[in-house]
Design a protein around this motif. Structure first.
Motif, PDB file in Angstrom:
ATOM      1  N   LYS A  10       0.717  -1.064  -0.092  1.00 13.64           N
ATOM      2  CA  LYS A  10      -0.146   0.143   0.045  1.00 13.64           C
ATOM      3  C   LYS A  10       0.794   1.199  -0.137  1.00 13.64           C
ATOM      4  O   LYS A  10       1.938   1.287   0.722  1.00 13.64           O
ATOM      5  N   GLY A  11       0.589   2.211  -0.829  1.00 13.07           N
ATOM      6  CA  GLY A  11       1.295   3.470  -0.959  1.00 13.07           C
ATOM      7  C   GLY A  11       1.106   4.490   0.240  1.00 13.07           C
ATOM      8  O   GLY A  11       0.190   4.332   0.717  1.00 13.07           O
ATOM      9  N   GLY A  12       2.065   5.288   0.365  1.00 12.97           N
ATOM     10  CA  GLY A  12       1.853   6.234   1.416  1.00 12.97           C
ATOM     11  C   GLY A  12       1.729   5.976   2.866  1.00 12.97           C
ATOM     12  O   GLY A  12       0.862   6.745   3.318  1.00 12.97           O
ATOM     13  N   GLN A  41      12.230   5.394  -6.374  1.00 12.89           N
ATOM     14  CA  GLN A  41      11.512   6.876  -6.149  1.00 12.89           C
ATOM     15  C   GLN A  41      12.539   7.496  -5.399  1.00 12.89           C
ATOM     16  O   GLN A  41      12.815   8.709  -5.319  1.00 12.89           O
ATOM     17  N   ASN A  43      13.175   7.955  -2.025  1.00 12.01           N
ATOM     18  CA  ASN A  43      12.876   8.869  -1.177  1.00 12.01           C
ATOM     19  C   ASN A  43      13.741   8.932   0.267  1.00 12.01           C
ATOM     20  O   ASN A  43      13.918   9.882   0.690  1.00 12.01           O
TER      21      ASN A  43
ATOM     22  N   LYS B  10       4.198   7.915  -7.072  1.00  7.39           N
ATOM     23  CA  LYS B  10       4.336   8.157  -5.607  1.00  7.39           C
ATOM     24  C   LYS B  10       3.025   7.374  -4.706  1.00  7.39           C
ATOM     25  O   LYS B  10       1.777   7.465  -5.307  1.00  7.39           O
ATOM     26  N   GLY B  11       3.319   6.601  -3.932  1.00  8.80           N
ATOM     27  CA  GLY B  11       1.976   6.166  -3.174  1.00  8.80           C
ATOM     28  C   GLY B  11       1.499   6.897  -2.272  1.00  8.80           C
ATOM     29  O   GLY B  11       1.657   8.039  -1.627  1.00  8.80           O
ATOM     30  N   GLY B  12      -0.050   6.636  -2.245  1.00 13.70           N
ATOM     31  CA  GLY B  12      -0.983   7.169  -1.238  1.00 13.70           C
ATOM     32  C   GLY B  12      -1.199   8.832  -1.382  1.00 13.70           C
ATOM     33  O   GLY B  12      -1.375   9.438  -0.453  1.00 13.70           O
ATOM     34  N   GLU B 151       2.940  17.365  -0.430  1.00 15.17           N
ATOM     35  CA  GLU B 151       3.969  17.096   0.820  1.00 15.17           C
ATOM     36  C   GLU B 151       5.275  17.051  -0.128  1.00 15.17           C
ATOM     37  O   GLU B 151       5.071  16.969  -1.561  1.00 15.17           O
ATOM     38  N   TYR B 152       6.380  16.883   0.626  1.00 16.14           N
ATOM     39  CA  TYR B 152       7.757  16.947  -0.082  1.00 16.14           C
ATOM     40  C   TYR B 152       8.067  15.704  -1.192  1.00 16.14           C
ATOM     41  O   TYR B 152       8.524  16.005  -2.256  1.00 16.14           O
ATOM     42  N   TYR B 153       7.700  14.600  -0.635  1.00 20.18           N
ATOM     43  CA  TYR B 153       8.237  13.427  -1.388  1.00 20.18           C
ATOM     44  C   TYR B 153       7.282  13.410  -2.750  1.00 20.18           C
ATOM     45  O   TYR B 153       7.681  13.098  -3.778  1.00 20.18           O
ATOM     46  N   GLU B 156       8.898  15.632  -5.284  1.00 17.60           N
ATOM     47  CA  GLU B 156      10.028  14.888  -5.838  1.00 17.60           C
ATOM     48  C   GLU B 156       9.936  13.976  -6.914  1.00 17.60           C
ATOM     49  O   GLU B 156      10.561  14.011  -7.881  1.00 17.60           O
ATOM     50  N   ARG B 189      -3.692  24.448   7.520  1.00 18.36           N
ATOM     51  CA  ARG B 189      -3.359  24.839   8.399  1.00 18.36           C
ATOM     52  C   ARG B 189      -1.581  24.725   8.560  1.00 18.36           C
ATOM     53  O   ARG B 189      -0.832  25.293   9.483  1.00 18.36           O
ATOM     54  N   THR B 190      -1.075  24.020   7.760  1.00 15.89           N
ATOM     55  CA  THR B 190       0.318  23.746   7.501  1.00 15.89           C
ATOM     56  C   THR B 190       1.162  24.492   6.624  1.00 15.89           C
ATOM     57  O   THR B 190       0.472  24.643   5.415  1.00 15.89           O
ATOM     58  N   ILE B 192       3.599  23.390   4.992  1.00 12.33           N
ATOM     59  CA  ILE B 192       4.270  22.410   3.814  1.00 12.33           C
ATOM     60  C   ILE B 192       3.225  22.504   2.562  1.00 12.33           C
ATOM     61  O   ILE B 192       3.639  22.229   1.567  1.00 12.33           O
ATOM     62  N   GLN B 195       3.846  25.659   0.579  1.00 12.54           N
ATOM     63  CA  GLN B 195       4.897  25.618  -0.016  1.00 12.54           C
ATOM     64  C   GLN B 195       5.050  24.842  -1.291  1.00 12.54           C
ATOM     65  O   GLN B 195       5.332  25.332  -2.454  1.00 12.54           O
ATOM     66  N   ARG B 215      -7.753  18.013   2.807  1.00  6.92           N
ATOM     67  CA  ARG B 215      -7.655  17.020   3.654  1.00  6.92           C
ATOM     68  C   ARG B 215      -9.393  16.862   4.031  1.00  6.92           C
ATOM     69  O   ARG B 215      -9.614  17.890   4.967  1.00  6.92           O
ATOM     70  N   VAL B 217     -11.776  14.071   6.411  1.00  6.71           N
ATOM     71  CA  VAL B 217     -11.819  12.708   6.921  1.00  6.71           C
ATOM     72  C   VAL B 217     -13.043  12.100   6.333  1.00  6.71           C
ATOM     73  O   VAL B 217     -12.870  10.799   6.225  1.00  6.71           O
TER      74      VAL B 217
END
Ligand SMILES: Nc1ncnc2c1ncn2[C@@H]1O[C@H](COP(=O)(O)OP(=O)(O)OP(=O)(O)O)[C@@H](O)[C@H]1O
Ligand SMILES: Nc1ncnc2c1ncn2[C@@H]1O[C@H](COP(=O)(O)OP(=O)(O)OP(=O)(O)O)[C@@H](O)[C@H]1O
Ligand SMILES: [Mg+2]
Ligand SMILES: [Mg+2]
Lengths: 256, 256
Positions: A10-12, A41, A43, B10-12, B151-153, B156, B189-190, B192, B195, B215, B217
């Protein structure tokens, strides 16, 4: 020396975050630790701040092709007692190229044998798939940590992962143990986290780490600074959780 | 008919969440839509509540092996105007089995040609890798949506994905366009999130959807009920964001 694969197709779910920060927490206890980035990747490699140009020269793909020995490819991580075998996008080619090779599942295991005795822990960060790279990591490992995001899809994938682990144990690596399932990105404010945590503890009684990693934005910020969270923000709950995880892990295997 | 791949190695990052909820939002506008689950994890399949036993009988792997036609494998999703071609873990075998086949990258493209005229949109949910399954999806598609977690990854990995898209465009699918980069799991709120959003808009000017998925839930809860969020909680911000995305997409291609 204990080789631990950090895997989940599962990713992430926090594989890379666990590899870097558990690695840093073990290093903080002065246990020489090597991180091997088995994911194209890369990472883990960029999360520790290694430049892409440096990773192009020294990476796992070169060891798999036989153009360099692992010992000559390992680099400093910037953290004492923590070293890194980088990855690079070239590793994408390995999945297809390895298919024809003899004993294609044992290539990483043989490469890591060159290092025996130099490290107390070797952590293998796996890609989000059950392909040949992850199979190589599970064949080389003594045990496996399964990061599990506290959400529905992550729970769904667990049964498939455990089937693959059994296949590996029966055919390639009889000694492969499950070190534990690590609950990650746990958010106490949401029902879904609590539900998934409860179900995992029920179905996998005895396999779930006591340490739970909460959702903590400092963990997501740290990689953009090229540092583990233990260096980026030592007082954060992310740091403290991974330090607690290292303590729990070492407590089981006995530190030197 | 427009075939859109939803891909990012990239996962997830929200590929499955986008496939299911954009699909449901297009169906809500009465545009006949087909979801094709190209991921062996089969999360689009379970996220719509399809039982594993039903998916074992009817799934994409059976079409790839030639034991059944796509038209006979498609099932109801529970949502009007939305149908599903399920996936199953058997699809893991396809990556290795396809390697030897002639025109191995065009198999999915040929299978979907049988369906021309029945759907206004076909969405392809891809696995977190750049292997043969994702290559098949990118070869079959008219365009590509790239969900990008803020997010950063995730940032990338974008350069590597665009290299692969160019390779596909030059060698397999000259008409492949980028429908857009979709910012997902945006948390105001973040720092990252802000950015990454700013960097993506700077580097990929003109390619970023105006719609941003925050995001929420309810998006993570909906799959455990086997429903898109538009059915599970129509008033949630998750529902409204995916409805806005469908409006932006249809506005570009012109609805019938
Ligand atoms: N506990 C946490 N709290 C907040 N953010 C987290 C946490 N753990 C990981 N993250 C962030 O979530 C994202 C996914 O984590 P990570 O990349 O480590 O997962 P992964 O399983 O290695 O992904 P992949 O499947 O692509 O290899 C990253 O942006 C990471 O910074
Ligand atoms: N906007 C959002 N807000 C909150 N949760 C989300 C959002 N989008 C997705 N999620 C949740 O985050 C997790 C990852 O999303 P998802 O599984 O759709 O990503 P993916 O890219 O398809 O993953 P994979 O790489 O494994 O295929 C899931 O548990 C999903 O429910
Ligand atoms: Mg990773
Ligand atoms: Mg998915």
């Amino acid at each position: 020396m204990r080789i631990i694969a950090i895997a989940n197709q599962k990713g992430g779910v926090g594989k890379t975050t666990t590899a870097i920060n558990l690695g840093a927490a073990l290093a903080q206890r002065e246990l020489p630790t090597l991180l091997v980035d088995v994911d194209p990747q890369a990472n883990t490699t960029s999360g520790l701040g290694l430049e892409r140009a440096a990773a192009r020269e020294r990476n796992l793909y070169r060891a798999i092709c036989g153009t360099a020995s692992v010992a000559n490819l390992v680099v400093d991580s910037g953290v004492p007692h923590l070293r890194l075998l980088p990855s690079h996008a070239d590793l994408i080619g390995a999945e297809v190229e390895l298919v024809q090779q003899l004993a294609r599942e044992r290539i990483l295991k043989r490469l890591l044998e060159d290092l025996s005795g130099q490290y107390r822990y070797i952590l293998l960060d796996c890609p989000p798939s059950l392909g040949l790279l992850t199979v190589n990591a599970l064949t080389a490992a003594h045990s496996l940590i399964i990061p599990l995001q506290c959400e529905y899809y992550a729970l769904e994938g667990l049964a498939q992962l455990l089937k693959t682990v059994k296949l590996i144990r029966d055919n390639l690596n009889p000694g492969l143990e499950i070190e534990g399932v690590l609950l990650t990105m746990y958010d106490a404010r949401t029902n879904i986290s609590e539900q998934v945590a409860r179900e995992v503890r029920e179905h996998f009684r005895g396999y779930v780490f006591n340490t739970v990693i909460p959702r903590n934005v400092r963990l997501a910020e740290a990689p953009s600074h090229g540092k583990p969270v233990l260096t980026y923000d030592p007082s954060s709950v992310g740091s403290r959780s991974y330090a607690a995880l290292a303590e729990e892990l070492v407590g089981r295997n006995g530190a030197p």
